[in-house]
Design a protein around this motif. Structure first.
Motif, mmCIF file in Angstrom:
data_model
loop_
_atom_site.group_PDB
_atom_site.id
_atom_site.type_symbol
_atom_site.label_atom_id
_atom_site.label_comp_id
_atom_site.label_asym_id
_atom_site.label_seq_id
_atom_site.Cartn_x
_atom_site.Cartn_y
_atom_site.Cartn_z
ATOM 1 N N ASP A 115 0.839 -1.191 0.000
ATOM 2 C CA ASP A 115 0.000 0.000 0.000
ATOM 3 C C ASP A 115 0.883 1.254 0.000
ATOM 4 O OD1 ASP A 115 -1.849 2.009 0.384
ATOM 5 O OD2 ASP A 115 -2.854 1.026 2.066
ATOM 6 N N PRO A 116 0.816 2.051 -1.063
ATOM 7 C CA PRO A 116 1.685 3.227 -1.162
ATOM 8 C C PRO A 116 1.388 4.313 -0.135
ATOM 9 C CG PRO A 116 0.191 3.131 -3.044
ATOM 10 C CD PRO A 116 -0.008 1.870 -2.260
ATOM 11 N N ILE A 117 0.329 4.177 0.665
ATOM 12 C CA ILE A 117 0.015 5.172 1.691
ATOM 13 C C ILE A 117 1.187 5.348 2.657
ATOM 14 C CG2 ILE A 117 -1.083 3.562 3.306
ATOM 15 C CD1 ILE A 117 -2.338 7.101 2.620
ATOM 16 N N TRP A 118 1.997 4.292 2.860
ATOM 17 C CA TRP A 118 3.102 4.356 3.816
ATOM 18 C C TRP A 118 4.184 5.321 3.365
ATOM 19 C CZ3 TRP A 118 1.635 3.048 8.262
ATOM 20 C CH2 TRP A 118 0.681 2.053 8.429
ATOM 21 N N HIS A 119 4.225 5.624 2.065
ATOM 22 C CA HIS A 119 5.182 6.630 1.600
ATOM 23 C C HIS A 119 4.877 8.006 2.189
ATOM 24 C CE1 HIS A 119 6.890 4.218 -1.815
ATOM 25 N NE2 HIS A 119 7.942 4.862 -1.345
ATOM 26 N N LEU A 120 3.625 8.261 2.506
ATOM 27 C CA LEU A 120 3.256 9.553 3.086
ATOM 28 C C LEU A 120 3.901 9.780 4.448
ATOM 29 C CD1 LEU A 120 -0.545 9.719 2.201
ATOM 30 C CD2 LEU A 120 1.354 10.910 1.075
ATOM 31 N N PHE A 121 4.280 8.705 5.120
ATOM 32 C CA PHE A 121 4.874 8.818 6.450
ATOM 33 C C PHE A 121 6.396 8.772 6.422
ATOM 34 C CE2 PHE A 121 0.676 6.845 6.943
ATOM 35 C CZ PHE A 121 0.059 7.825 7.705
ATOM 36 N N ILE A 122 6.966 8.165 5.404
ATOM 37 C CA ILE A 122 8.421 8.021 5.329
ATOM 38 C C ILE A 122 9.087 9.382 5.172
ATOM 39 C CG2 ILE A 122 10.324 7.093 3.943
ATOM 40 C CD1 ILE A 122 8.526 4.617 3.419
ATOM 41 N N GLY A 123 8.585 10.208 4.270
ATOM 42 C CA GLY A 123 9.183 11.527 4.036
ATOM 43 C C GLY A 123 9.203 12.403 5.277
ATOM 44 N N PRO A 124 8.059 12.586 5.946
ATOM 45 C CA PRO A 124 8.070 13.408 7.159
ATOM 46 C C PRO A 124 8.987 12.858 8.258
ATOM 47 C CG PRO A 124 5.843 13.201 6.343
ATOM 48 C CD PRO A 124 6.697 12.261 5.529
ATOM 49 N N CYS A 125 9.051 11.537 8.389
ATOM 50 C CA CYS A 125 9.961 10.954 9.390
ATOM 51 C C CYS A 125 11.410 11.299 9.050
ATOM 52 C CB CYS A 125 9.780 9.444 9.471
ATOM 53 S SG CYS A 125 8.284 8.947 10.324
ATOM 54 N N GLY A 126 11.755 11.180 7.782
ATOM 55 C CA GLY A 126 13.110 11.546 7.359
ATOM 56 C C GLY A 126 13.393 13.018 7.596
ATOM 57 N N SER A 127 12.416 13.865 7.318
ATOM 58 C CA SER A 127 12.589 15.306 7.545
ATOM 59 C C SER A 127 12.764 15.609 9.027
ATOM 60 C CB SER A 127 11.382 16.071 6.998
ATOM 61 O OG SER A 127 11.290 15.913 5.608
ATOM 62 N N LEU A 128 11.956 14.982 9.872
ATOM 63 C CA LEU A 128 12.094 15.196 11.310
ATOM 64 C C LEU A 128 13.447 14.717 11.827
ATOM 65 C CD1 LEU A 128 8.495 14.296 12.507
ATOM 66 C CD2 LEU A 128 9.594 16.546 12.585
ATOM 67 N N SER A 129 13.985 13.679 11.208
ATOM 68 C CA SER A 129 15.296 13.203 11.648
ATOM 69 C C SER A 129 16.371 14.257 11.366
ATOM 70 C CB SER A 129 15.646 11.869 10.982
ATOM 71 O OG SER A 129 15.932 12.035 9.611
ATOM 72 N N VAL A 130 16.311 14.876 10.207
ATOM 73 C CA VAL A 130 17.303 15.911 9.872
ATOM 74 C C VAL A 130 17.079 17.156 10.733
ATOM 75 C CG1 VAL A 130 18.168 17.393 8.028
ATOM 76 C CG2 VAL A 130 17.640 15.002 7.546
ATOM 77 N N ILE A 131 15.835 17.515 10.980
ATOM 78 C CA ILE A 131 15.543 18.656 11.855
ATOM 79 C C ILE A 131 16.098 18.407 13.256
ATOM 80 C CG2 ILE A 131 13.643 19.860 13.038
ATOM 81 C CD1 ILE A 131 12.076 19.584 10.359
ATOM 82 N N SER A 132 16.008 17.172 13.727
ATOM 83 C CA SER A 132 16.526 16.868 15.071
ATOM 84 C C SER A 132 18.028 17.117 15.151
ATOM 85 C CB SER A 132 16.178 15.439 15.484
ATOM 86 O OG SER A 132 16.898 14.498 14.728
ATOM 87 N N LEU A 133 18.755 16.864 14.065
ATOM 88 C CA LEU A 133 20.190 17.175 14.057
ATOM 89 C C LEU A 133 20.400 18.685 14.147
ATOM 90 C CD1 LEU A 133 21.548 14.670 11.384
ATOM 91 C CD2 LEU A 133 21.568 14.442 13.875
ATOM 92 N N GLY A 134 19.537 19.434 13.505
ATOM 93 C CA GLY A 134 19.603 20.898 13.620
ATOM 94 C C GLY A 134 19.387 21.359 15.049
ATOM 95 N N TRP A 135 18.457 20.714 15.749
ATOM 96 C CA TRP A 135 18.223 21.054 17.154
ATOM 97 C C TRP A 135 19.467 20.798 17.989
ATOM 98 C CZ3 TRP A 135 13.001 18.050 17.382
ATOM 99 C CH2 TRP A 135 11.987 18.833 16.846
ATOM 100 N N VAL A 136 20.140 19.688 17.720
ATOM 101 C CA VAL A 136 21.371 19.363 18.457
ATOM 102 C C VAL A 136 22.420 20.440 18.197
ATOM 103 C CG1 VAL A 136 23.291 17.718 18.634
ATOM 104 C CG2 VAL A 136 20.932 16.871 18.495
ATOM 105 N N LEU A 137 22.582 20.824 16.940
ATOM 106 C CA LEU A 137 23.572 21.857 16.605
ATOM 107 C C LEU A 137 23.210 23.204 17.217
ATOM 108 C CD1 LEU A 137 24.309 21.004 12.880
ATOM 109 C CD2 LEU A 137 25.823 20.684 14.842
ATOM 110 N N ARG A 138 21.938 23.549 17.152
ATOM 111 C CA ARG A 138 21.511 24.844 17.705
ATOM 112 C C ARG A 138 21.753 24.890 19.207
ATOM 113 N NH1 ARG A 138 15.649 27.598 17.842
ATOM 114 N NH2 ARG A 138 16.376 29.626 18.509
ATOM 115 N N ARG A 139 21.411 23.815 19.885
ATOM 116 C CA ARG A 139 21.605 23.774 21.337
ATOM 117 C C ARG A 139 23.090 23.864 21.687
ATOM 118 N NH1 ARG A 139 19.816 19.011 25.485
ATOM 119 N NH2 ARG A 139 20.523 20.063 27.355
ATOM 120 N N SER A 140 23.933 23.199 20.884
ATOM 121 C CA SER A 140 25.364 23.240 21.173
ATOM 122 C C SER A 140 25.927 24.632 20.942
ATOM 123 C CB SER A 140 26.112 22.214 20.328
ATOM 124 O OG SER A 140 26.203 22.638 18.988
ATOM 125 N N SER A 141 25.428 25.355 19.953
ATOM 126 C CA SER A 141 25.934 26.713 19.711
ATOM 127 C C SER A 141 25.469 27.680 20.793
ATOM 128 C CB SER A 141 25.506 27.210 18.324
ATOM 129 O OG SER A 141 24.109 27.430 18.284
#
Length: 152
Positions: free
Chosen positions: A123-149
């Motif tokens: 069911d291709p509906i699961w693709h709708l969730f993969i992209g946002p999860c990947g985006s949130l993972s990269v955003i979380s790295l930004g949070w780590v960098l921002r907090r460290s700065s």
């Protein structure tokens, strides 16, 4: 930049598979895995000061890029997984921020789970969730960098 390239390559690759997961080798699938590996290596190198360590990352990345067309996807994924573990170790050593585990949750656990559901159900509906999860993972790295700065 490389994670965005990986995302674009994955989307282009899926235009040939009707958005249902098909285990195949293709140029764009290779770009997807290569860009992910390169992004992980660059994130690791960014927090590493050792030239020897950076050379090791370059060699693993090169091996990953060469492995996909020469010996197959499974070897490329194994090398990419090694880069992921190295990145997490270096980032934890450098930042010791619990938010780093959000990257693991969204970028590894949830995207893999959604991928398994996609493959299992077709069911291709699961693709709708993969992209946002990947985006949130990269955003979380930004949070780590921002907090460290902020604490520097």
């Amino acid at each position: 930049m490389f994670f965005a390239l990986a995302s674009l390559a994955e989307m282009v690759d899926h235009t040939n598979t009707d958005w249902v997961y098909v285990n195949h080798n293709s140029f764009f699938n290779g770009v997807f895995y290569g860009a992910l590996a390169t992004g992980l290596a660059l994130l690791t190198a960014a927090v590493s000061r050792s030239r020897r360590w950076r050379l090791t990352l370059l060699l693993i990345t090169t091996a990953t890029l060469a492995a996909y067309p020469l010996v197959g996807k499974s070897v490329a994924i194994s090398l990419q997984s090694l880069l992921l573990v190295l990145m997490l170790c270096q980032w934890w050593r450098r930042f010791a921020d619990p938010r780093l585990w959000l990257y693991v949750l969204f970028g590894v656990v949830l995207t893999t789970t959604m991928g398994i559901l996609l493959v299992g159900s077709g069911d291709p509906i699961w693709h709708l969730f993969i992209g946002p999860c990947g985006s949130l993972s990269v955003i979380s790295l930004g949070w780590v960098l921002r907090r460290s700065s902020m604490t520097s």
